[in-house]
Design an enzyme around this catalytic site. Sequence first.
Site, PDB file in Angstrom:
ATOM      1  N   ASP A 243      -8.974   7.374 -42.373  1.00  0.00           N
ATOM      2  CA  ASP A 243      -9.415   6.980 -43.708  1.00  0.00           C
ATOM      3  C   ASP A 243      -9.182   5.484 -43.930  1.00  0.00           C
ATOM      4  O   ASP A 243      -8.139   4.948 -43.542  1.00  0.00           O
ATOM      5  CB  ASP A 243      -8.581   7.790 -44.716  1.00  0.00           C
ATOM      6  CG  ASP A 243      -9.062   7.657 -46.146  1.00  0.00           C
ATOM      7  OD1 ASP A 243     -10.227   7.998 -46.394  1.00  0.00           O
ATOM      8  OD2 ASP A 243      -8.269   7.233 -46.999  1.00  0.00           O
TER       9      ASP A 243
ATOM     10  N   GLU B 105     -13.428   5.441 -40.632  1.00  0.00           N
ATOM     11  CA  GLU B 105     -14.190   5.212 -41.856  1.00  0.00           C
ATOM     12  C   GLU B 105     -14.067   3.729 -42.177  1.00  0.00           C
ATOM     13  O   GLU B 105     -13.007   3.264 -42.602  1.00  0.00           O
ATOM     14  CB  GLU B 105     -13.627   6.032 -43.020  1.00  0.00           C
ATOM     15  CG  GLU B 105     -14.500   5.926 -44.253  1.00  0.00           C
ATOM     16  CD  GLU B 105     -13.753   5.797 -45.570  1.00  0.00           C
ATOM     17  OE1 GLU B 105     -14.392   5.886 -46.612  1.00  0.00           O
ATOM     18  OE2 GLU B 105     -12.527   5.584 -45.572  1.00  0.00           O
TER      19      GLU B 105
END
Length: 561
Positions: free
Chosen positions: A201, A243
């Site tokens: 993330d 990401e």
Amino acid sequence: MINDLWYKNAVIYCLSVGTYMDANGDGVGDFQGLMRRLDYLHGLGITAIWLMPFQTSPQRDDGYDVSDYYNVDPRYGTLGDFVEFTHGAKQRGIRVIIDLVVNHTSNEHAWFKEARRDPHSKHRDWYVWSKQKPSHAQKGMVFPGVQKSTWSYDEQAHAWYFHRFYDFQPDLNTSHPEVQAEILKIMGFWIQLGVSGFRMDAVPFIIATKGPKVKKPEEQYDMLRSFREFLQWRQGDCIILAEANVLPETDMEYFGSDGDRMHMMFNFQVNQHLFYALAAADTRPLVKAMKATKPRPATAQWGLFLRNHDELDLGRLEEGQRQQVFAAFGSKPEMQLYERGIRRRLAPMLDGDRRRLELAYSLLFTLPGTPVIRYGDELGMGEDLSLPERNCARTPMQWSNEPHGGFTKNAKPAVPVISGGPYGFEHINAAIQRRNPNSLLNWTERIIRMRKEVPEVGWGDFTVIPTRNLAVLVMRYAWRNNWVLFVHNFDAKPHEISFSVGLHNEAERLLVNLLAEEHSYGDEHGKHRLVIEAYGYRWYRVGGLDYLLRRSEIDQGEEAP
Ligand code: NOJ
């Protein structure tokens, strides 16, 4: 290269355990329920699951606020259930990758609690503090319009702390060697429990310099190499899917020029321009994005997606393009979010039009990279705009037309199942679609099967073939003495196109249609003429179906033998 890098040619299915299937009847999905659905996933043909955060969390950002990295949130089950799940997936040949959320913790994490309480504690330096309010505290918010600042005052600590996201998500001081060591420990823990990798993330923020004096954060790319090295030592086939919504100029910094950093990245550039192409029937910016993201090390791969659990971020488009996408797919204010995106699911964005849905999915499965699909999209599930922010597209999976879509036996599911209207569980559900050979579910299963038999997309090199028609995209892939060719018409009207495959050999005169009995025969110069219907798509093999007999052991690139 031996083709055993599984992620180069995978089909990844993203789901959240809490909204998939509730076995214990408390209204929240759980690992027991997910395990019971593994045969469904196996039947669909996906090869990997990306599991969204499931660790202990106060759930203020759907689990992206972790309060214990080494446990399963009790709502979803136990560590024992988790291992049963990874084992069950492995038995069916499905890999599991999990979210790794280490840019920040929850403010209820024991580290943060101790850090606030005691300025001399070990964990104080694990976060980012300032005595005074930094002058740029009102800058750099990721959720503009909802999040008010990036620095908040903590009464107990008598200091300001940094949070790139919401104020309940204090940033970890990721430059600190102890924090970095802890990140490796977290990865090592879950690898041991059966995972094949991590969707990392917020990567640009993890590697950024942080602090009250940092006005322009700088990326410390080399950190990525140390994550990668650790993984590869612990388990050779473990990957990181980053990401990172960044500009193409920095892609190689993330992949590493020797392929020594991230294995995969989500291709946000292609994602945004793809939606523009769908809105405007103009493929030029998409082709530009494909070419700009073409360079990558041989071992690296793009993760391609249409919609995910967040808003469709249109921040990289030009203003005019962005307005066209808003007008086409999310014109009402309640459909938009964070001043840059659309918070809807794919099917309602495309008016539930089967032709456009197939076009979008056909593109997802044939653009250069590994497709990542989102649970429920195989059914054409919709959104519930009465739910706040991104929650509208995170409703429970619709399994049948039984109460609550067969998701739970509880009278009050934690998140309501979509009911009534064109996207209600009463008629959009897996059970009904299973029985109908023409359903989107069965179409998706067939297209996944075909995609797995066209490894040229994952492994090969692509070339965009000019057609002098903005609305039609023709792509050719080459790999191991084989060629495939795809045609997509983005327009609401049919087009007649002509093109050359561009190989200058005999084989290119025959294009065998892989999805229908409608092959294309080129003229004596190898020119193909084709009338392609509104939103039509074609998957062709060049030269015939003897491709497996012709496949070479090594890749010889573009050239015909
Ligand atoms: C990106 C995730 O996709 C999003 O859902 C989350 O809110 C932020 N990172 C913060 O973790």
